[in-house]
Design a protein around this motif. Structure first.
Motif, PDB file in Angstrom:
ATOM      1  N   MET A 126       5.742   4.147   1.694  1.00  0.00           N
ATOM      2  CA  MET A 126       4.712   3.208   2.108  1.00  0.00           C
ATOM      3  C   MET A 126       5.019   1.877   1.446  1.00  0.00           C
ATOM      4  O   MET A 126       5.207   1.806   0.223  1.00  0.00           O
ATOM      5  N   ARG A 127       5.058   0.834   2.231  1.00  0.00           N
ATOM      6  CA  ARG A 127       5.362  -0.490   1.705  1.00  0.00           C
ATOM      7  C   ARG A 127       4.098  -1.080   1.089  1.00  0.00           C
ATOM      8  O   ARG A 127       3.106  -1.300   1.772  1.00  0.00           O
ATOM      9  N   HIS A 128       4.157  -1.325  -0.208  1.00  0.00           N
ATOM     10  CA  HIS A 128       2.978  -1.859  -0.885  1.00  0.00           C
ATOM     11  C   HIS A 128       3.394  -2.641  -2.121  1.00  0.00           C
ATOM     12  O   HIS A 128       4.519  -2.506  -2.619  1.00  0.00           O
ATOM     13  N   VAL A 230       2.236  -3.040   7.402  1.00  0.00           N
ATOM     14  CA  VAL A 230       2.505  -2.098   8.489  1.00  0.00           C
ATOM     15  C   VAL A 230       2.724  -2.902   9.762  1.00  0.00           C
ATOM     16  O   VAL A 230       2.180  -4.007   9.919  1.00  0.00           O
ATOM     17  N   SER A 231       3.522  -2.375  10.667  1.00  0.00           N
ATOM     18  CA  SER A 231       3.731  -2.978  11.986  1.00  0.00           C
ATOM     19  C   SER A 231       3.499  -1.921  13.048  1.00  0.00           C
ATOM     20  O   SER A 231       3.821  -0.741  12.861  1.00  0.00           O
ATOM     21  N   GLN A 239      -5.629   1.597  11.521  1.00  0.00           N
ATOM     22  CA  GLN A 239      -6.503   2.748  11.318  1.00  0.00           C
ATOM     23  C   GLN A 239      -5.727   3.939  10.764  1.00  0.00           C
ATOM     24  O   GLN A 239      -6.226   4.669   9.894  1.00  0.00           O
ATOM     25  N   LEU A 240      -4.498   4.137  11.210  1.00  0.00           N
ATOM     26  CA  LEU A 240      -3.663   5.199  10.646  1.00  0.00           C
ATOM     27  C   LEU A 240      -3.228   4.859   9.226  1.00  0.00           C
ATOM     28  O   LEU A 240      -3.089   5.749   8.376  1.00  0.00           O
ATOM     29  N   LEU A 241      -3.016   3.564   8.953  1.00  0.00           N
ATOM     30  CA  LEU A 241      -2.659   3.149   7.605  1.00  0.00           C
ATOM     31  C   LEU A 241      -3.785   3.483   6.634  1.00  0.00           C
ATOM     32  O   LEU A 241      -3.534   3.980   5.531  1.00  0.00           O
ATOM     33  N   TYR A 242      -5.028   3.201   7.006  1.00  0.00           N
ATOM     34  CA  TYR A 242      -6.167   3.568   6.155  1.00  0.00           C
ATOM     35  C   TYR A 242      -6.114   5.053   5.801  1.00  0.00           C
ATOM     36  O   TYR A 242      -6.286   5.446   4.645  1.00  0.00           O
ATOM     37  N   ARG A 243      -5.895   5.881   6.814  1.00  0.00           N
ATOM     38  CA  ARG A 243      -5.834   7.326   6.565  1.00  0.00           C
ATOM     39  C   ARG A 243      -4.733   7.675   5.573  1.00  0.00           C
ATOM     40  O   ARG A 243      -4.949   8.427   4.612  1.00  0.00           O
ATOM     41  N   ALA A 275       1.647  -5.857  16.228  1.00  0.00           N
ATOM     42  CA  ALA A 275       1.313  -6.864  15.227  1.00  0.00           C
ATOM     43  C   ALA A 275       1.902  -6.458  13.884  1.00  0.00           C
ATOM     44  O   ALA A 275       2.099  -5.275  13.605  1.00  0.00           O
ATOM     45  N   ASP A 276       2.209  -7.474  13.075  1.00  0.00           N
ATOM     46  CA  ASP A 276       2.570  -7.264  11.678  1.00  0.00           C
ATOM     47  C   ASP A 276       1.299  -7.488  10.854  1.00  0.00           C
ATOM     48  O   ASP A 276       0.634  -8.516  11.002  1.00  0.00           O
TER      49      ASP A 276
END
Length: 295
Positions: A126-128, A230-231, A239-243, A275-276
């Motif tokens: 995960m890019r963070h 995320v892109s 919404q999937l990133l939140y999960r 979208a990015d």
């Protein structure tokens, strides 16, 4: 963390006919009540309070159809102050009132007991990054909207469409720090994070400039932020990133969520199909809470 969460679930079962103390559950989990509520909602797909309510009504339903005890005794045992309140909640879940269910032996709904198990999904990184940020102001247009977990939020879309384009252009020029440009900022979410509960939505910028009087201002104190990138197609990608943040990142990193706005920066790709995005979430380093170690 997984073992402690299952201890939380065991404690809930023990307390269904009494008081479910969220602070005690947080101590068992070794984290804060705020983070426990957020993590439970992300993992279970429903707020902690909703799970407790449905489990109580599941057990109450079994007692109703079995004929054990009076309906008022059952209502009181599962936390309802009156027969009327119990009947309303019972009907909302089961589709039939408790009296009718007892007379007819009706088929009732059921909330199974939950437990958590490990599923290996983190095959990709995960890019963070973690950013320490001084206090700042969010300035822009504000609306009260419902929370939507999956799919487009029509209330936000309608609100943004109604903003004057020239006003939006002037607002964009006020942006003078990261994250830059027009942002989607969500604040004052209901602690349950239940679908349909309301939140403050700001279509806004982060700025140190004085805010024009007709715009709303949200002052945000200094603190740490976890920034995820995320892109993909919107709104699914975010919404999937939140999960994934709550199912994979928090359990694997020494941070917990803290109160504060959630900030989303969206930049559509040239063809407009994707979208990015940058998602900024307020966090703090995990510390030792009474009753447990790090979350």
């Amino acid at each position: 963390m997984l073992k402690r969460l299952n201890h939380v679930m065991e404690r809930i079962e023990c307390d269904l006919d009494g008081t479910v103390d969220v602070e005690e559950l947080a101590r068992i989990a070794g984290t804060s009540t705020y983070h426990l509520r957020r993590m439970f909602s992300a993992l279970a797909g429903m707020p902690l309070s909703e799970y407790v309510r449905r489990r109580r009504l599941t057990l109450a339903g079994a007692e109703v159809v079995s004929g054990r005890g009076t309906l008022l005794d059952i209502a009181v045992r599962y936390g309802y102050g009156s027969g009327e309140a119990f009947a309303r909640a019972f009907r909302a879940m089961h589709g039939v009132g408790p009296g009718e269910a007892r007379r007819t032996g009706a088929t009732l709904s059921s909330q199974p007991r939950m437990s958590f198990r490990l599923v290996i999904e983190g095959s990709g990184s995960m890019r963070h990054r973690i950013v320490e940020k001084q206090g700042f102001d969010v300035v822009g247009f504000k609306a009260r909207v419902p929370l939507v977990h999956l799919g487009p939020n029509q209330a936000i879309m309608d609100f943004v469409r109604g903003i004057d384009r020239e006003e939006l252009g002037r607002l964009t020029k006020l942006s003078d720090q990261q994250p830059e440009g027009i942002l989607a900022v969500c604040d004052d979410l209901d602690p349950s994070r239940a679908e349909g509960t309301e939140l403050d939505y700001y279509h806004a910028v982060i700025t140190s400039a004085p805010a024009p009087g007709h715009l709303a201002t949200l002052t945000v104190p200094a603190g740490a932020w976890a920034v995820f990138t995320v892109s993909g197609p919107m709104p699914d990608a975010v919404q999937l990133l939140y999960r994934d943040v709550f199912m994979q990142w928090f359990p694997s990193n020494p941070y917990v969520s803290r109160p504060g706005p959630e900030i989303l920066r969206v930049r559509p790709t040239p063809d407009g199909t994707e979208a990015d995005c940058e998602l900024w979430l307020p966090v703090e380093e995990a510390r030792r809470y009474a009753g447990g170690g790090r979350p």
